[in-house]
Enzyme design. Sequence first.
Site, PDB file in Angstrom:
ATOM      1  N   HIS A  25      17.753   5.445 -43.136  1.00 50.02           N
ATOM      2  CA  HIS A  25      17.074   6.041 -44.294  1.00 50.02           C
ATOM      3  C   HIS A  25      17.940   5.908 -45.542  1.00 50.02           C
ATOM      4  O   HIS A  25      18.377   6.893 -46.121  1.00 50.02           O
ATOM      5  CB  HIS A  25      16.762   7.508 -44.023  1.00 50.02           C
ATOM      6  CG  HIS A  25      15.855   7.738 -42.846  1.00 50.02           C
ATOM      7  ND1 HIS A  25      16.273   7.610 -41.529  1.00 50.02           N
ATOM      8  CD2 HIS A  25      14.554   8.076 -42.780  1.00 50.02           C
ATOM      9  CE1 HIS A  25      15.258   7.874 -40.719  1.00 50.02           C
ATOM     10  NE2 HIS A  25      14.198   8.155 -41.443  1.00 50.02           N
ATOM     11  N   HIS A  50       3.376  11.679 -41.182  1.00 55.02           N
ATOM     12  CA  HIS A  50       4.081  12.501 -42.157  1.00 55.02           C
ATOM     13  C   HIS A  50       4.174  11.802 -43.500  1.00 55.02           C
ATOM     14  O   HIS A  50       4.211  10.583 -43.570  1.00 55.02           O
ATOM     15  CB  HIS A  50       5.452  12.989 -41.686  1.00 55.02           C
ATOM     16  CG  HIS A  50       6.534  11.969 -41.383  1.00 55.02           C
ATOM     17  ND1 HIS A  50       6.380  10.919 -40.511  1.00 55.02           N
ATOM     18  CD2 HIS A  50       7.824  11.890 -41.817  1.00 55.02           C
ATOM     19  CE1 HIS A  50       7.529  10.248 -40.419  1.00 55.02           C
ATOM     20  NE2 HIS A  50       8.412  10.815 -41.219  1.00 55.02           N
ATOM     21  N   GLU A 105       6.648   4.500 -40.107  1.00 57.99           N
ATOM     22  CA  GLU A 105       7.734   4.451 -39.110  1.00 57.99           C
ATOM     23  C   GLU A 105       7.195   4.082 -37.717  1.00 57.99           C
ATOM     24  O   GLU A 105       7.947   3.598 -36.870  1.00 57.99           O
ATOM     25  CB  GLU A 105       8.465   5.798 -39.032  1.00 57.99           C
ATOM     26  CG  GLU A 105       9.323   6.072 -40.268  1.00 57.99           C
ATOM     27  CD  GLU A 105      10.098   7.393 -40.188  1.00 57.99           C
ATOM     28  OE1 GLU A 105      11.053   7.531 -40.955  1.00 57.99           O
ATOM     29  OE2 GLU A 105       9.757   8.284 -39.374  1.00 57.99           O
TER      30      GLU A 105
HETATM   31  C1  DHB Z   1      11.395  14.351 -42.110  1.00 60.44           C
HETATM   32  C2  DHB Z   1      10.976  13.361 -41.220  1.00 60.44           C
HETATM   33  C3  DHB Z   1      11.580  12.108 -41.211  1.00 60.44           C
HETATM   34  O1  DHB Z   1      11.190  11.072 -40.397  1.00 60.44           O
HETATM   35  C4  DHB Z   1      12.637  11.846 -42.063  1.00 60.44           C
HETATM   36  O2  DHB Z   1      13.241  10.652 -41.967  1.00 60.44           O
HETATM   37  C5  DHB Z   1      13.053  12.826 -42.977  1.00 60.44           C
HETATM   38  C6  DHB Z   1      12.426  14.063 -42.994  1.00 60.44           C
HETATM   39  C7  DHB Z   1      10.759  15.697 -42.113  1.00 60.44           C
HETATM   40  O3  DHB Z   1       9.835  15.966 -41.337  1.00 60.44           O
HETATM   41  O4  DHB Z   1      11.204  16.558 -42.873  1.00 60.44           O
HETATM   42 FE    FE Z   2      12.328   9.136 -40.808  1.00 64.14          FE
END
Ligand code: DHB
Ligand code: FE
Length: 283
Positions: free
Chosen positions: A61, A195, A242
């Site tokens: 990330h 997400h 992802e």
């Molecule tokens: C969140 C999820 C992720 O895959 C990530 O890389 C960063 C944050 C989350 O749910 O907050």
């Molecule tokens: Fe992530």
Amino acid sequence: MAKITAGIFTSHVPAIGAALDLGKSTDSYWQPVFAGYEPTKAWLREREHRPDVVFLVYNDHATAFSLDFIPTFAIGCADQFKPADEGWGARPVPVVQGHPLLATHIAQSVIQDDFDLTVVNKMDVDHGLTVPMSLMFGQPEAWPCRVIPLAVNVVLYPPPSGRRCYQLGRAIRKAVESYEEDLNVHIWGTGGMSHQLHGPRAGLINKEWDNAFLDKLINDPEGASKVDHLEYMREAGAEGIELVMWLVARGALDPAPAHVTRRFYHVPASNTAVGHLVLENAR
Ligand code: DHB
Ligand code: FE
């Protein structure tokens, strides 16, 4: 010969790592999340299921690779990978031990099979890799197996297609299964499920789409590999992309899995729908 015996799929929410590291895994919010992984942890403790090596597909990330420089697919060939400092210090988890001999064998085989991997000889690993390790193995002094990281770009447009990821998985299986040493190898696909972390749709969760994706991934992986960028984005949110990493792992498994050993889905967990599968190849 080395053999890919199973695939493990899981979300990699950073707050799950923080909950574990800060001793909050039994809090009422987190307890159902961790409970969902208990059957898999027990399965992994059985001698015949314990992997010698995990080929772990994850995304960085913007931690090891800045936005200046992002390979589409990068294979970790180092001896060791340290947990990264993502802004709050490195997680208190063991250093990941690599498998340089198998990793370079896979790099050679897969690159000669026309997949242009970037070879990485030094890299810290972020929550994308360490959170799945914690979910499966808990909090040991040392991780119980070696790990070959494969970092996939899903943070800077354009990401690779699901189809490309699925085909890469098949090439990885061929590479692993042409390595002479007897090794029990797992392939893990991490990230997802639905997400979105930013903008007006932040907080988006799509349970129906996620569960249909799990069905398709299990029973119709070719079909799942045809889901395009825009569908992930529209239905599963910007970070739902992802999930293409799950297709790398799925491509390395039997088209019809011998066993669906575990299936779990849970909301809420931070901003992400948590999905988890264990699929076994025929022995
Ligand atoms: C969140 C999820 C992720 O895959 C990530 O890389 C960063 C944050 C989350 O749910 O907050
Ligand atoms: Fe992530």
